[in-house]
Design an enzyme around this catalytic site. Structure first.
Site, PDB file in Angstrom:
ATOM      1  N   GLY A 190       0.805  -1.211  -0.050  1.00  0.00           N
ATOM      2  CA  GLY A 190      -0.040   0.091   0.038  1.00  0.00           C
ATOM      3  C   GLY A 190       0.827   0.926  -0.004  1.00  0.00           C
ATOM      4  CB  VAL A 218      -8.435   3.857  -1.582  1.00  0.00           C
ATOM      5  CG1 VAL A 218      -7.832   3.846  -2.777  1.00  0.00           C
ATOM      6  CG2 VAL A 218      -9.984   3.635  -1.920  1.00  0.00           C
ATOM      7  CB  CYS A 219      -3.632   4.136  -0.040  1.00  0.00           C
ATOM      8  SG  CYS A 219      -4.466   5.613  -0.752  1.00  0.00           S
ATOM      9  N   GLY A 220      -4.320   0.882   0.686  1.00  0.00           N
ATOM     10  CA  GLY A 220      -3.681  -0.181   1.360  1.00  0.00           C
ATOM     11  C   GLY A 220      -4.283  -1.513   0.858  1.00  0.00           C
TER      12      GLY A 220
END
Lengths: 179, 165
Positions: free
Chosen positions: A148, B45-47
């Site tokens: 991420g 979202v970002c992970g």
């Protein structure tokens, strides 16, 4: 506890590096200009750089999650197109400080503001010439255990702490003392 | 009960991928398959593991593997999630009876009511060749899957050379 993943692609000539080559600590970020967590981390990274000074070199690699961040790939290309004109870091900083102003028009405006050759910038942005490099960054991150954004590595070992000034600074200081 | 280990046959299943379509594991016989069990749609979202895998899909395909995501979410939820994250591989719904497939694979967490984040790489014959259960809350990334697929590729290469000689 399992050991933390390590960076598989060593920092080298291909990388965007700020800070002295012989600094005892290397902080490397896999980031995405459209990721709000990366945008939030940027001031902390800048403050770590300011406080640790020439004991630190900072490296940035692209990790655009293009399926969820529609402008991330173009923003990464914009940083590379700026790099071709010697302005990677000014563009990098500007993209993170732009608070998501990353449409194609915004990217051109950033190039204008940085005094770049805009015709060349636009031409390179429209071409695919930076796609392979960005993908290489991305896959090097995947192979290094990036899961991420942002993901940081301190002297080649994945940093799993929280992304705030105090924690990042402590990790960097600890690595400096261990060096 | 732990996750099924390498060397075992992967239990077959048929699950909904959309409200009116099902996917069965045996349809993939002859191909490598990655089963990615994950706790729930709509993680940040970002992970997000499923978004990351979408980005790595060309590498999985290059290594001749198809990817199937599996969670206990309903098929309508999967459709909305896949649309939002632009996921093009199947998300399967282990919904009724809840978690039955995850239980077969030894990766159902009954106190959470979800599957564990766990990965299985199957070979062309449907045999589990690698499995991994991630600690709760940790996105395992894709590096382990790629290493497992590359190891299969090396084995296949060795067998081909052995046959030729």
């Amino acid at each position: 506890m399992t050991s933390r993943p390590r960076l598989v692609l060593p920092v080298g000539e291909r990388d965007h590096i700020r800070g002295p080559a012989d600094a005892p600590v290397t902080l490397l970020e896999y980031g995405d200009f459209e990721c709000p967590f990366c945008q939030a981390a940027h001031p902390a990274v800048e403050e770590v750089r300011r406080r640790v000074g020439d004991q630190l070199r900072f490296v940035y690699r692209h990790f655009p999650l293009a399926n969820v961040h529609p402008h991330a790939e173009a923003a990464a290309k914009a940083a590379e197109a700026a790099s071709a004109q010697g302005s990677f870091w000014p563009m990098h900083d500007r993209l993170f400080e732009a608070q998501g102003a990353l449409t194609d028009e915004d990217l051109v405006a950033h190039a204008v503001a940085l005094g770049l050759d805009v015709e060349r910038f636009v031409r390179e942005l429209a071409s695919g010439i930076y796609a392979a490099r960005i993908r290489e960054d991305f896959m090097s991150g995947v192979r290094s255990g990036v899961n991420g954004t942002p993901t940081f590595y301190v002297n080649g070992v994945r940093y799993d702490g929280s992304i705030d000034l105090g924690s990042l600074l402590a990790a960097v200081v600890e690595a400096r003392e261990a060096a | 009960m732990g996750a099924l280990q390498p060397g075992l046959n992967a239990p077959d299943f048929t699950l909904h991928s959309t409200p009116d379509q099902t996917v069965s594991l045996h349809e993939f016989r002859g191909q490598r398959v990655i089963l990615a069990f994950y706790p729930a749609d709509w993680s940040p979202v970002c992970g997000d593991q499923m978004s990351l895998y979408q980005m790595v899909l060309p590498e999985f395909r290059r290594l001749k593997a198809e990817l199937l995501g599996i969670s206990v979410d309903g098929a309508w939820c999967h459709v909305a999630f896949a649309l939002d994250r632009k996921l093009t591989y199947p998300l399967l719904s282990d919904f009724e009876p809840k978690g039955a497939v995850a239980r077969d694979y030894g990766v159902y967490l009954s106190h959470y009511g979800t599957t564990a984040r766990s990965l299985f790489v199957l070979d062309e014959a449907g045999v589990i060749r690698w499995s991994y259960v991630s600690p709760v809350g940790v996105n395992p990334g894709a590096d382990g899957i790629l290493e497992a697929l590359e190891s299969l590729e090396r084995d296949a290469g060795r067998h081909a050379r052995a046959r030729a000689s």
